[in-house]
Design a protein around this motif. Structure first.
Motif, PDB file in Angstrom:
ATOM      1  N   PRO A  60       0.946  -1.187   0.062  1.00 32.83           N
ATOM      2  CA  PRO A  60      -0.036   0.146   0.085  1.00 32.83           C
ATOM      3  C   PRO A  60       0.787   1.413  -0.049  1.00 32.83           C
ATOM      4  CG  PRO A  60       0.147  -1.016   2.323  1.00 32.83           C
ATOM      5  CD  PRO A  60       0.841  -1.714   1.564  1.00 32.83           C
ATOM      6  N   THR A  61       0.166   2.339  -0.572  1.00 35.92           N
ATOM      7  CA  THR A  61       1.112   3.593  -0.790  1.00 35.92           C
ATOM      8  C   THR A  61       0.076   4.763  -0.394  1.00 35.92           C
ATOM      9  OG1 THR A  61       0.912   3.588  -3.117  1.00 35.92           O
ATOM     10  CG2 THR A  61       2.851   2.745  -2.220  1.00 35.92           C
ATOM     11  N   THR A  62       0.595   5.830  -0.080  1.00 37.65           N
ATOM     12  CA  THR A  62       0.142   7.079  -0.075  1.00 37.65           C
ATOM     13  C   THR A  62      -0.057   7.611  -1.264  1.00 37.65           C
ATOM     14  OG1 THR A  62       1.784   8.308   0.456  1.00 37.65           O
ATOM     15  CG2 THR A  62       0.564   7.467   2.357  1.00 37.65           C
ATOM     16  N   PRO A  63      -1.225   8.788  -1.692  1.00 37.00           N
ATOM     17  CA  PRO A  63      -1.150   9.375  -2.858  1.00 37.00           C
ATOM     18  C   PRO A  63       0.110   9.976  -3.402  1.00 37.00           C
ATOM     19  CG  PRO A  63      -2.952   9.847  -1.539  1.00 37.00           C
ATOM     20  CD  PRO A  63      -2.194   9.332  -0.790  1.00 37.00           C
ATOM     21  N   ASP A  64       1.091  10.318  -2.504  1.00 36.92           N
ATOM     22  CA  ASP A  64       2.429  10.856  -2.865  1.00 36.92           C
ATOM     23  C   ASP A  64       3.248   9.785  -3.067  1.00 36.92           C
ATOM     24  OD1 ASP A  64       3.001  10.187  -0.121  1.00 36.92           O
ATOM     25  OD2 ASP A  64       3.413  12.079   0.444  1.00 36.92           O
ATOM     26  N   GLY A  65       2.976   8.268  -2.955  1.00 37.00           N
ATOM     27  CA  GLY A  65       3.881   7.365  -3.332  1.00 37.00           C
ATOM     28  C   GLY A  65       4.684   6.516  -2.048  1.00 37.00           C
ATOM     29  N   LYS A  66       4.370   7.479  -0.836  1.00 34.18           N
ATOM     30  CA  LYS A  66       5.073   6.537   0.251  1.00 34.18           C
ATOM     31  C   LYS A  66       4.442   5.343   0.607  1.00 34.18           C
ATOM     32  CE  LYS A  66       6.706  11.067   1.644  1.00 34.18           C
ATOM     33  NZ  LYS A  66       6.913  12.182   2.662  1.00 34.18           N
ATOM     34  N   ASP A  67       5.337   4.348   1.129  1.00 33.93           N
ATOM     35  CA  ASP A  67       4.701   3.245   1.798  1.00 33.93           C
ATOM     36  C   ASP A  67       3.885   3.462   2.938  1.00 33.93           C
ATOM     37  OD1 ASP A  67       5.919   1.805  -0.102  1.00 33.93           O
ATOM     38  OD2 ASP A  67       7.698   1.201   1.083  1.00 33.93           O
ATOM     39  N   GLU A  80      -7.795   1.050   9.135  1.00 32.92           N
ATOM     40  CA  GLU A  80      -6.625   1.775   8.309  1.00 32.92           C
ATOM     41  C   GLU A  80      -6.008   0.417   7.765  1.00 32.92           C
ATOM     42  OE1 GLU A  80      -4.980   5.381  11.435  1.00 32.92           O
ATOM     43  OE2 GLU A  80      -4.790   2.997  12.180  1.00 32.92           O
ATOM     44  N   GLY A  81      -6.058  -0.596   8.016  1.00 31.78           N
ATOM     45  CA  GLY A  81      -5.432  -1.833   7.375  1.00 31.78           C
ATOM     46  C   GLY A  81      -6.537  -1.910   6.267  1.00 31.78           C
ATOM     47  N   TYR A  82      -7.745  -1.958   6.487  1.00 34.84           N
ATOM     48  CA  TYR A  82      -8.674  -2.016   5.199  1.00 34.84           C
ATOM     49  C   TYR A  82      -8.314  -0.933   4.300  1.00 34.84           C
ATOM     50  CZ  TYR A  82     -13.404  -2.014   2.906  1.00 34.84           C
ATOM     51  OH  TYR A  82     -14.418  -2.002   2.208  1.00 34.84           O
ATOM     52  N   ALA A  83      -8.128   0.246   4.588  1.00 36.67           N
ATOM     53  CA  ALA A  83      -7.751   1.277   3.745  1.00 36.67           C
ATOM     54  C   ALA A  83      -6.413   1.127   2.862  1.00 36.67           C
ATOM     55  CB  ALA A  83      -7.836   2.501   4.358  1.00 36.67           C
ATOM     56  N   ALA A  84      -5.583   0.674   3.523  1.00 35.89           N
ATOM     57  CA  ALA A  84      -4.253   0.098   3.084  1.00 35.89           C
ATOM     58  C   ALA A  84      -4.491  -0.829   2.062  1.00 35.89           C
ATOM     59  CB  ALA A  84      -3.303  -0.375   4.152  1.00 35.89           C
ATOM     60  N   ALA A  85      -5.392  -1.829   2.047  1.00 36.33           N
ATOM     61  CA  ALA A  85      -5.390  -3.053   1.169  1.00 36.33           C
ATOM     62  C   ALA A  85      -6.300  -2.546   0.147  1.00 36.33           C
ATOM     63  CB  ALA A  85      -6.285  -4.231   2.001  1.00 36.33           C
ATOM     64  N   ALA A  89      -5.421  -2.732  -4.168  1.00 35.92           N
ATOM     65  CA  ALA A  89      -6.536  -2.954  -5.108  1.00 35.92           C
ATOM     66  C   ALA A  89      -6.399  -1.952  -6.388  1.00 35.92           C
ATOM     67  CB  ALA A  89      -7.822  -3.057  -4.737  1.00 35.92           C
ATOM     68  N   PHE A  90      -6.180  -0.751  -6.013  1.00 34.52           N
ATOM     69  CA  PHE A  90      -6.139   0.408  -7.037  1.00 34.52           C
ATOM     70  C   PHE A  90      -4.707   0.214  -7.584  1.00 34.52           C
ATOM     71  CE2 PHE A  90      -9.550   2.632  -4.481  1.00 34.52           C
ATOM     72  CZ  PHE A  90     -10.342   2.522  -5.444  1.00 34.52           C
ATOM     73  N   SER A  91      -3.558  -0.077  -7.136  1.00 33.81           N
ATOM     74  CA  SER A  91      -2.313  -0.414  -7.780  1.00 33.81           C
ATOM     75  C   SER A  91      -2.468  -1.446  -8.597  1.00 33.81           C
ATOM     76  CB  SER A  91      -1.282  -0.460  -6.848  1.00 33.81           C
ATOM     77  OG  SER A  91      -0.927   0.591  -5.899  1.00 33.81           O
ATOM     78  N   HIS A  92      -3.206  -2.523  -8.224  1.00 34.80           N
ATOM     79  CA  HIS A  92      -3.160  -3.817  -9.317  1.00 34.80           C
ATOM     80  C   HIS A  92      -4.097  -3.543 -10.548  1.00 34.80           C
ATOM     81  CE1 HIS A  92      -1.853  -7.075  -6.350  1.00 34.80           C
ATOM     82  NE2 HIS A  92      -0.896  -6.937  -7.071  1.00 34.80           N
ATOM     83  N   ILE A  93      -5.078  -2.465 -10.204  1.00 38.40           N
ATOM     84  CA  ILE A  93      -5.770  -2.243 -11.345  1.00 38.40           C
ATOM     85  C   ILE A  93      -5.195  -1.176 -12.186  1.00 38.40           C
ATOM     86  CG2 ILE A  93      -7.936  -0.694 -11.993  1.00 38.40           C
ATOM     87  CD1 ILE A  93      -9.303  -1.758  -9.278  1.00 38.40           C
ATOM     88  N   ALA A  94      -4.392  -0.525 -11.717  1.00 38.56           N
ATOM     89  CA  ALA A  94      -3.340   0.230 -12.629  1.00 38.56           C
ATOM     90  C   ALA A  94      -2.527  -0.731 -13.274  1.00 38.56           C
ATOM     91  CB  ALA A  94      -2.413   1.304 -11.765  1.00 38.56           C
ATOM     92  N   VAL A  95      -1.844  -1.569 -12.800  1.00 38.91           N
ATOM     93  CA  VAL A  95      -1.052  -2.708 -13.448  1.00 38.91           C
ATOM     94  C   VAL A  95      -1.883  -3.115 -14.603  1.00 38.91           C
ATOM     95  CG1 VAL A  95       0.224  -4.657 -13.464  1.00 38.91           C
ATOM     96  CG2 VAL A  95       0.587  -2.834 -11.478  1.00 38.91           C
ATOM     97  N   LEU A  96      -3.063  -3.519 -14.127  1.00 33.07           N
ATOM     98  CA  LEU A  96      -4.062  -4.371 -15.223  1.00 33.07           C
ATOM     99  C   LEU A  96      -4.403  -3.215 -16.443  1.00 33.07           C
ATOM    100  CD1 LEU A  96      -6.449  -6.152 -13.083  1.00 33.07           C
ATOM    101  CD2 LEU A  96      -4.861  -7.179 -14.492  1.00 33.07           C
TER     102      LEU A  96
END
Length: 171
Positions: A60-67, A80-85, A89-96
């Motif tokens: 998971p990353t913040t909008p500015d790219g930090k872990d 907060e863990g839910y939000a991180a997960a 999902a959005f990172s994987h969707i971006a890869v797809l």
């Protein structure tokens, strides 16, 4: 007659909503996909074999790219863990999206492995990983429903809160 027209209007609205593409759903939610991060070692973001895509684990990353770091249940709440997960999902969707060009090519999200950074006594990994699963269903509808494992890990790379890998079937 009015009831019939109301029923037709309802059915039209429902069919339009059901026919909404993943890109349209992202736009409706105001989601801008993050940039696709480059692998940090000797691996690739995605491997295709036949009509299956294997996506490497992402954190998971913040909008500015930090872990997003810390142990869920100790440093981070379940929410907060839910939000991180969800960010994963959005990172994987971006890869797809980057790989396929069009998210309508996703036939089904098949299998998700969710790893949660937590203490040994923490047992709510499924609640954390619901952030990922709920997001995939929100964006892909029925195609986003998947088999899943949600497990706890003593440590994850760079102390990230969660890591997720996924297998996706494409058209």
């Amino acid at each position: 007659m009015i009831r019939f027209l109301n029923l037709l209007s309802f059915l039209f609205i429902m069919s339009t909503a059901a026919a909404q593409s993943p890109e349209e759903k992202l736009a409706q939610l105001g989601v801008q996909l993050p940039p696709v991060s480059k692998p940090v070692a000797n691996y690739v973001n995605i491997v295709q074999t036949g009509n299956l895509l294997y996506l490497s684990g992402k954190g998971p990353t913040t909008p500015d790219g930090k872990d997003i770091t810390g142990k869920v249940g100790k440093d981070l709440s379940i929410d907060e863990g839910y939000a991180a997960a969800r960010t994963v999902a959005f990172s994987h969707i971006a890869v797809l999206k980057d790989y396929l060009g069009d998210l309508k090519k996703v036939k089904r999200v098949i299998k998700v492995l969710g790893m949660v950074n937590c203490e040994s006594s923490f047992t709510q990994q499924p609640k954390v990983m619901n952030g990922y699963s709920d997001t995939m269903v929100e964006i892909f509808g029925e195609k986003g429903k998947h088999a899943r494992s949600a497990v706890g890990f003593h440590a994850l790379p760079n102390n990230i809160a969660v890591e997720v890998e996924v297998i996706v079937e494409i058209e």
